[in-house]
Design a protein around this motif. Sequence first.
Motif, PDB file in Angstrom:
ATOM      1  N   GLY A 119     -15.487  -0.030 -57.036  1.00 21.32           N
ATOM      2  CA  GLY A 119     -14.363  -0.957 -57.174  1.00 21.32           C
ATOM      3  C   GLY A 119     -13.631  -1.200 -55.867  1.00 21.32           C
ATOM      4  O   GLY A 119     -12.757  -2.078 -55.798  1.00 21.32           O
ATOM      5  N   MET A 120     -14.003  -0.438 -54.809  1.00 20.06           N
ATOM      6  CA  MET A 120     -13.259  -0.533 -53.542  1.00 20.06           C
ATOM      7  C   MET A 120     -13.153  -1.958 -53.019  1.00 20.06           C
ATOM      8  O   MET A 120     -12.084  -2.401 -52.600  1.00 20.06           O
ATOM      9  CB  MET A 120     -13.937   0.342 -52.475  1.00 20.06           C
ATOM     10  N   GLN A 121     -14.298  -2.660 -53.034  1.00 17.35           N
ATOM     11  CA  GLN A 121     -14.297  -3.981 -52.403  1.00 17.35           C
ATOM     12  C   GLN A 121     -13.368  -4.963 -53.120  1.00 17.35           C
ATOM     13  O   GLN A 121     -12.873  -5.904 -52.527  1.00 17.35           O
ATOM     14  CB  GLN A 121     -15.708  -4.535 -52.342  1.00 17.35           C
ATOM     15  N   TYR A 122     -13.132  -4.670 -54.410  1.00 15.59           N
ATOM     16  CA  TYR A 122     -12.285  -5.590 -55.175  1.00 15.59           C
ATOM     17  C   TYR A 122     -10.797  -5.392 -54.891  1.00 15.59           C
ATOM     18  O   TYR A 122      -9.980  -6.212 -55.260  1.00 15.59           O
ATOM     19  CB  TYR A 122     -12.575  -5.461 -56.680  1.00 15.59           C
ATOM     20  N   LEU A 123     -10.491  -4.253 -54.222  1.00 18.05           N
ATOM     21  CA  LEU A 123      -9.088  -4.021 -53.873  1.00 18.05           C
ATOM     22  C   LEU A 123      -8.576  -5.105 -52.925  1.00 18.05           C
ATOM     23  O   LEU A 123      -7.388  -5.412 -52.897  1.00 18.05           O
ATOM     24  CB  LEU A 123      -8.924  -2.650 -53.203  1.00 18.05           C
ATOM     25  N   THR A 124      -9.501  -5.648 -52.153  1.00 14.35           N
ATOM     26  CA  THR A 124      -9.080  -6.684 -51.193  1.00 14.35           C
ATOM     27  C   THR A 124      -8.579  -7.934 -51.905  1.00 14.35           C
ATOM     28  O   THR A 124      -7.832  -8.718 -51.334  1.00 14.35           O
ATOM     29  CB  THR A 124     -10.246  -7.082 -50.274  1.00 14.35           C
TER      30      THR A 124
END
Lengths: 265, 314
Positions: free
Chosen positions: A198-203
């Motif tokens: 899910g990290m990339q969606y934090l952006t």
Amino acid sequence: MDNSELIPVQQAPAIRGLSNLLRSELKSWWKTRKWISYSIMWIFIINIMVFLLFSIDVPGQSDSDVIRQGVIFYAIFAFISSSIGVIISSQDTIIGEKQSGTAAWVLSKPISRRSFILAKFISDFLGIITTMIIFPGIVVYLQIGLLHGTWLSIPGFVTGLVLLIINAVFFLSLTMFMGTVFDSRAPLLGISLGFLFGMQYLTSIDERLIEYIPYPIGNPVLSDPLIVQAIYQESLWTIIPLVVCSLFAVIFMIAAVMRFDREEF
Amino acid sequence: MTQPIIKLKNLSKSYGDAVIALSDVSLEVEENSIFGFLGPNGAGKSTTIKILLGLTRPTSGSATIFGHDIRRDSLAIRSKIGYLPQYPHFYDHMTAREVLDFSMKFYFSGPQPLLDDRINLLLDLVSLSNKADRDVKGYSGGERQRLGIAQAMVNFPDLLVLDEPASALDPIGRKDVLEIMEKLKEYTTIFYSTHILDDVERTSDTVAILNHGELIAQGPIETLLESTDGILYSVSLSTEGGDLTPTREKLLTYDWIGSIDQGKNGDWTVKVTDEEMAERYLLRKLLEDEQIRVNQYSRVKYDLEDVFMRVVAD
């Protein structure tokens, strides 16, 4: 029945039992087939993939472009696979012992709970970085050198592996902390893997957040992955993810020790 | 007089408001005794043991072992204790010898030849010498239990805490474990929990009975077996005339005879207040009347099951 001829263990109460626990944990990695099977599995997974990626012939690309492209794929693939590997292989480190009853047995001996956690962390750290990062990394280095005749800078390549290790330590400490909080694997895996993917969606919430998570270490964001920049000995476009990862690894370990101190068996 | 090794004072443990695992338990365990901690499943026995070992925290109350407070000095306490969990689990990649070596090195750093000697001694004690170098994952329940006792003994502890040491075993395994406990009796104090009454009756000096987290009886086993209804004799008489009333009335004139109850089958239960007088004279007094035949005469002895069922039912 007396103990007068034996030498009692002399250790500070805070780390009482650490050396014995560590010896046993290291044995479980290195005196069994575990390290061999892990090494073979990760070399197979990472190096076969890297070999295939290096074999793709793109017309018009110079040899150095092909190699850089391959190194980027290696960074992305090693980042994601080692992160998953850390989570999967260390999910049972604490929970498995809580469930089986071995933790209660060991903790009935004169040891500190801190020693229990530290011994697990140190042995998993050594086992995981060696089998999932260092061995496959060495093979990748040799692959590039032998197949393409280009020998990357050793200090640069080692720095790239260090960045991968920092990321692995972040996920190892996160997984261990989760192991002290939960009694079953499902929430541990859900949260750890959920964070990884899910990290990339934090952006999408705020793009500045990308610098405060491990994502740029192994993924192209604004520039090449930090691992690639390190391997080519270029200036890193940011060091914030490395600082944040290291800081959170320490925080998670302190939290794990504190939580485990409160654990009831 | 021997000193208590374990002292519990109003020890309680609850999980939230709903579950009370222990309620105000106070007891003392004397040195060199075998203390049986008896109770049905879920009575709170394992919780008490885990509190003593620092594996669980009490909600209130206090406890000391060897004079050390269980909360403040848990490390010092655990240095002098050996513990067998209810379901012993060891690391599967270890052999029995490695389990003992691993356990021993929490207490002693050497010299290795002496540590090896002790490991061999303990393997002999629990009859595992011939399997000492096999991985424990292939061990049967009984073998694990015996290895559990051996690892609990590695430091020659002053106190051996055994949680249900024989409950999961077949009759032969149970017999083995009880025999080992009897062997160890002369070296150490044993505090063990069980729900098997026969085991307690066979091995224990002192018993405490726990039910629903509350201590409902405790004391030396002989006292517990005798105490509840005083001293009783069971007597079966017959007479040619068929009327035993005069004999009964005569007996009741003695001040050391408290009461005589007649059962459905006609047998008497004679309650006496003076044990020595009863032993000397009760049978003689019955035989004074030549018309009376004494078919059966015996002192009523309770077994632990009677006591247990009675106090648990109360």
